[in-house]
Structure formats: structure tokens, C-alpha cells
Design a protein around this motif. Sequence first.
Motif, short mmCIF file in Angstrom:
data_model
loop_
_atom_site.label_atom_id
_atom_site.label_comp_id
_atom_site.label_asym_id
_atom_site.label_seq_id
_atom_site.Cartn_x
_atom_site.Cartn_y
_atom_site.Cartn_z
N ARG A 46 0.81 -1.22 0.00
CA ARG A 46 0.00 0.00 0.00
C ARG A 46 0.84 1.26 0.00
O ARG A 46 0.33 2.36 -0.20
CB ARG A 46 -0.96 -0.01 1.19
N LEU A 94 -10.26 4.19 2.23
CA LEU A 94 -9.20 3.74 3.14
C LEU A 94 -8.14 4.81 3.32
O LEU A 94 -7.53 4.94 4.37
CB LEU A 94 -8.54 2.48 2.61
N LEU A 142 -4.85 -5.26 0.04
CA LEU A 142 -3.54 -4.80 0.52
C LEU A 142 -3.03 -3.67 -0.37
O LEU A 142 -2.49 -2.67 0.12
CB LEU A 142 -2.54 -5.95 0.53
N ALA A 197 -5.22 -1.30 2.58
CA ALA A 197 -5.70 -1.87 3.84
C ALA A 197 -4.57 -2.59 4.56
O ALA A 197 -3.67 -3.13 3.93
CB ALA A 197 -6.84 -2.84 3.57
N THR A 198 -4.63 -2.56 5.90
CA THR A 198 -3.71 -3.39 6.67
C THR A 198 -4.29 -4.80 6.70
O THR A 198 -5.41 -5.03 6.26
CB THR A 198 -3.59 -2.89 8.11
N GLN A 245 -7.50 -4.75 8.65
CA GLN A 245 -8.58 -4.12 7.87
C GLN A 245 -9.06 -5.06 6.78
O GLN A 245 -10.25 -5.16 6.51
CB GLN A 245 -8.09 -2.81 7.25
#
Lengths: 361, 370
Positions: free
Chosen positions: A73, A102, B267, B271-272, B275
Motif C-alpha cells: 500500500r 481507506l 492490501l 488496507a492493513t 482491515q
Amino acid sequence: MADVTFEKVEKRFGEVYAVRGVDLAIRDREFVVLVGPSGCGKTTTLRMLAGLEDVTAGDIRIGGRSVTHLAPRDRDIAMVFQSYALYPHMTVEKNLSFSLRLRGVPKAEIDRRVQDVAKILGLGEHLQRKPRQLSGGQRQRVAVGAALCRQAGVLLFDEPLSNLDAKLRVHMRTELKRLHHSFKSTMIYVTHDQVEAMTMGDRIVLMNHGVICQVGTPLELYERPATRFVAGFIGSPPMNFFEARLVAADGGAAVELGGELRLPLPRPELAAQAGRPVVFGIRPEHIVLGEGARPGAVRVPAVVDEVEPLGHDAIVTARCGAGVFQVQSEHYAGVKRLDQVDAWFRMERAFVFDGENECAI
Amino acid sequence: MTGSAWGVRWRRLRFLLASYVGLAPFLAFALFPFYWMLITSLKADANLYDLRSNPFWFSRVDGATGQPYHKDIIVPASLTAGPIRWEIRTGAATTRSDSAVNPPAIAWIGDQKVLSPVDGTLAEIRVPTGQVAHPNEVIGVIHVPNPTLTHYRYLATTPFARWMQVSLVTGAAVVLITLVLAVPAAYGLARLEFPGNRGIGIAIFLTYLIPPTILFIPFSQFVGALRVDNTIWSLILSYPTFTVPFCTWLLMGFFRAVPKELEERALLDGATRLQTLRMVVIPVVMSGILTAAIFAFTLSFQEYVYALTFISSTVNRTLPVGITVDMVRGDVYFWGPLMASAVVGSVPVVILYALSLDWFISGMTTGAVK
Ligand SMILES: Nc1ncnc2c1ncn2[C@@H]1O[C@H](COP(=O)(O)OP(=O)(O)O)[C@@H](O)[C@H]1O
Ligand SMILES: [Mg+2]
């Protein structure tokens, strides 16, 4: 700036190398196609760039910053998966906006981008539907749209069109090219289909057995293939190859096929290497049938094995003393199986590859 | 035009008919036990133990005598003759003789009681108040209604509601504990790669295969050591020992069916791992989690051995134990009340299934890939 650099990148699964010694520089906002036969390491390369696969050795940089050890990410990368990977429990709108939500993008900005993308991709009426209520083509658009919404620096596509029917595939090909012009992302596109690679890429990276064979524009790969593998992979129907030997003849050079057929090459400097075993290659579209002969073409008498008409032209499979070859010719009227024909090889478009390492000579 | 439209309609109808005809044997097989339970719970005892009546439906008349089901009120042989006194009128309802500690009297001879033998309505009084009645004399007739709700009314006189409450609370607590433990365990075993991953998965399943009948003796020691014997906690703590392994195993399959790309996309989307689990994976396997919840609930709702051995006080009994202890006396089965309890007891499970049906039908990952 989202230029991408691979430096001696390597990936091993246990003892098996999936990708080896990949050196590649992709410019900001370029559309690069990674192409090669199935299992050659395209997906692995892409997944390493995305951070979904650890790198065994080497370094990957985006915009000058090493991302080799960053989480996915944090890499400023969006990806369209071959299987689409839509969130089945979210509406199209939620699918498109998931990454933005997010990342804490303001609501108004999210709405604007979702509306924009939905409009460009023609998803406006389906925003409140769930993925299972969409057709295959629409799901594919949602997958692309979700990646576009991000406005990430680098956009990755892993065979995104392979699940569509042929007609839709051709349509989406043009569509994606158009999107590349209007979005500011660097795009890296993986496919095993050389036609897709030729029609879409600014540049093509051709891989085989985990290594890069050649990098260049579609035309470069077509006109100056570096190896026999590249020559055979690019172009349809594929290039004809013959085992041959270089010989000297009439003060110039020639190739001798099957010990009898001698074809003069318009490259006199090769005469010095007479006796060297080579592979002689010529594309089906550079062989002419019958009266269509041109200056510089060499006559090869042959017997027709098969005729496959395509309308404008036909693919004719023929047999000469040196072996079987294919011809793509407009002059196929009246040609039928077992006919004696004259095939004219346009020697100025022919290739010679080394018999051992198969590199172009 | 109309001809072909009729043709289409007829073909569709034929298809429907064929579907139902094919389904019918299965339905009959699946529903027969419920049907049996339901009619048994509604039959008057007179009908229930009348071997000459049609067992598949209610009967109004006695198979042997051809008379409507009724009971004569007979003066017990032990009573001496004397003037009789009635306090209830014809047409009034009588209650079951076994429904209270002291069955209600229906008439008095002097100060001695003539007890009502069965519930129903007082149809006829043969010996009016004030006259003399003799031992063994038939002094009245009670009509026995059929079908009847008497078995259900009987439940109200037992601690049935309390048992139900114990079972429901235990079930809910066990479901909660099971999900909290099994969901992360199943996700870890299905998705994360670590040494021994497979071995642990199989070991967990094997623990489920050990029968509770072997475990209840050592367990009762634990329960005693924790000082939770005879309380609902003994069950809340011991039921997860079989629901957690089972549900972990069940959920592993569901987690494995979630396409890896979904998590990878999450991912990449920013998001972690947590999450991803919360916002993508868990919603996608919701039908699996509901399945696990229903299994955990059903398993603890029907558990018998632990509940019988760990709890001895009447008020803390679970439904299955309470019913069998109270409604089977010696070798006498009170079939009517037993079946009425079964009907009422299956209501929570039916509601649970009905509420989650939508989730099962809608499927899980449809539309995620391809
Ligand atoms: N997770 C993995 N484990 C082991 N081998 C893998 C794995 N992923 C890919 N490979 C191997 O790596 C090679 C390259 O695979 P891939 O990158 O998927 O090829 P492509 O996308 O070009 O078809 C193949 O030989 C494949 O079998
Ligand atoms: Mg691939």
C-alpha cells in the motif's frame, strides 16, 4: 514522476528461478507490455513490483525511490487482476471508492472521481449493483475503474482481457489505450498474446524462461528481432524457419537449405563466414505466390499442402525440398492442394540466426 | 401465436410439475419426523394409547368400543358410600391429574376426594349433589377433546421455561466464545504460512472426534476444581471444547474458498491485514460464519452428557436433560408432553435457520472473480 526501474531483479521459488536478472527501465507515463509464453515469469515480475511477492535479489525503484522492501500500500501502485478481484459484498460504487475511503480522501473528492470514472467506463447506471449482477464485460470495467479511481502513479494489468470473448477483447484493447492517453499513470500490461502486445504497447518487453529476451517498440521487435525466439513469437502466422548453412556464391553470400536449395542473400559480408551453420527465417507475409514476383525475390518450387482462405488473403501451407513452410498471400485464387506452385522468397526481408545460440546475425 | 404461447406455458408447467414430483419423496422423508412430533404433541392420551386408531391422524372415537373418547368418574373402591357433593358444573374444564402436586378434586363424598382422572370437559353428572354415591359407582363422564393443547398447558406447570432459558443463554454464550476463538484460528490456519500449519489443522479436527462420553469424567474434575459445578458456567466453559475445533475446521474451508486476489487487492488498495480481514474477508465468508454459529448453537442446544452430569439442580437443567428427567419416569414415557417440549424446543433453532436462509442462498463469492 512514476518511472519504474528493475535492477538485476531475481525471484526464486525454492530451487526454481521464476525470474532471473531482470534489468528494465520504464519511463514515466509509458505504456509497456510484458509479453511471453505462459510460465515465463510475467506475473511474478508484476507481483514483485506490486509488493505481493518478495524479491529474492536486486532492487526495484519507483520514481527514484527504492520500493523493494515497502508494503504494497506504500508503493503508489494500483493493479487490475486477471480474475478481476471485485469485492462481492460491495456495490460497484463501493468497489470503486474502496481504496479512496481507506486513504481518507474527502467525501466530495471521492464522489467526483467515482462519477468521472463511471462515466468514462459507462458504469453510471450500475453503480448500485453488486458484482454478481453484472456481465463479464461490466465486471472487467469495474476492475479497471477501481484501479483508475486511485490515480496511482503506476497501474498494473495482469492479462485483464483474457476472460472476455474475442469481440469484447478487441473493443477493450482500444478502450484501454484511450484511457492511457487521458490518465497520467505509467501502465504496465501483462499478456501472453503477441497481437495484444503489438497493438497496445509503446514498448514491448518480451520474456522467456524468466529472462528478458528483447525490449523495444513493436516495430523494432518485428523488424529487428534479436533472437530466433523473438522472431518466432512476434508475428502471426509465425515465421518459417529452416536449418541452413552459409555459403559463398557468385561473389556474394547465400544460404543453402537442405543441401540443395541455394538462396542468395543481399548481404555480401556474410560470404566470409561460409560453412557456418545457421537458421534461416522468413515471415509468411514475405513470401509471394505465382505471378506476384518482385525484383530481389528468389523462386522456390513447391507443392501445396493446404489452403486456408481468410478472405482478403489466404494462408497456404507448402512443401519444398528443404521442408514445410507457410505463405500469406493475396494471390491464392485457383490454388489447391497438390498444385505445383512457385513461391517467391523476398530475400531482403529474410533473417539469419546463429545455428548455436540462435542470435540474429 | 396463442398456440405457441400456450405451448411455452405448458412446457414450463410440466417442468415445474416434474421438479415437485422429484422433490416430493425427499420432502416426505425429511418432514415425516416433524409431522409425527407435531401430531403426537396434539393427541389426547386416550388417542395416543389407543392401538386400534389410525396412528397417522387424529381419531375421535375409541377404536375398541366405537364411542367418543371419554372418561368415567368412578368412586374409588376404598371410599365408603355417602352423600356426594359437586362443586363444578357440567361443561367446566378439568385439569390433568399429573399436572399439579395435588390433583384437583372433582367431587367429595363426605370429606374424601374423588379425583379427576384426565383433563377434558365435564359432560354429564349422574349423581347430583346431595345423593348417596357408592364405591365403584360411575358418578359422571368427562369428554376428552382431541386434538388438544393439554400437553402444552402441562409444560407451563413444569420448569420448562427456565430450562429453555438456560439452554438459550448457554447456546448464545457458546456461540460468542466459539466465534471469537474459531474465526481468527481458522483464518490463520487457512491463509498464513507457518511451520506446522497443516499438522495443527488436522490435530484440531481430531480433537473433535474424541467422544464426550470419554471426556465427561475428567471434565467433571475440572468443573469441580473451578467451582462451577451445578451452574450454567460449567456448560459455557466445556461446550467450546468441541464447538471450537469443529467450527475452526468448518471455517477453514470457507476461508480457503476466498480468492487470494481479493486480499491482495485490498492490501494494494491500502488496507492493513486486520482491515483486510474486517472489511473484506469476514463479510465475504459471512455465510460460513453463520453456518458455524448455527452449528455451535445446535451442538450446545442438544448436548446431553455434560449437561446431565455437571448439573444436578432442577432449575439449572438444560432443555434436553430437564425434559428427559421430568417426562420419562422410570420406564414410562409421557409422549405427549415430550413431543410438545420437542416442538417448542425446536422453535429457536427454526428461527435461527429462517433468519440466515437468505445468506446461504445468495452464495458467497459470486461475482468476485471471472
Ligand atoms: N507461488 C509459486 N510457487 C512456486 N512456483 C511458482 C509460484 N508462482 C509462480 N511459480 C513459477 O514461476 C514461473 C513463472 O510463473 P508466472 O510468473 O506465473 O508466469 P506467467 O505469468 O508468465 O505465466 C512458473 O514456472 C511458475 O510455475
Ligand atoms: Mg500469469
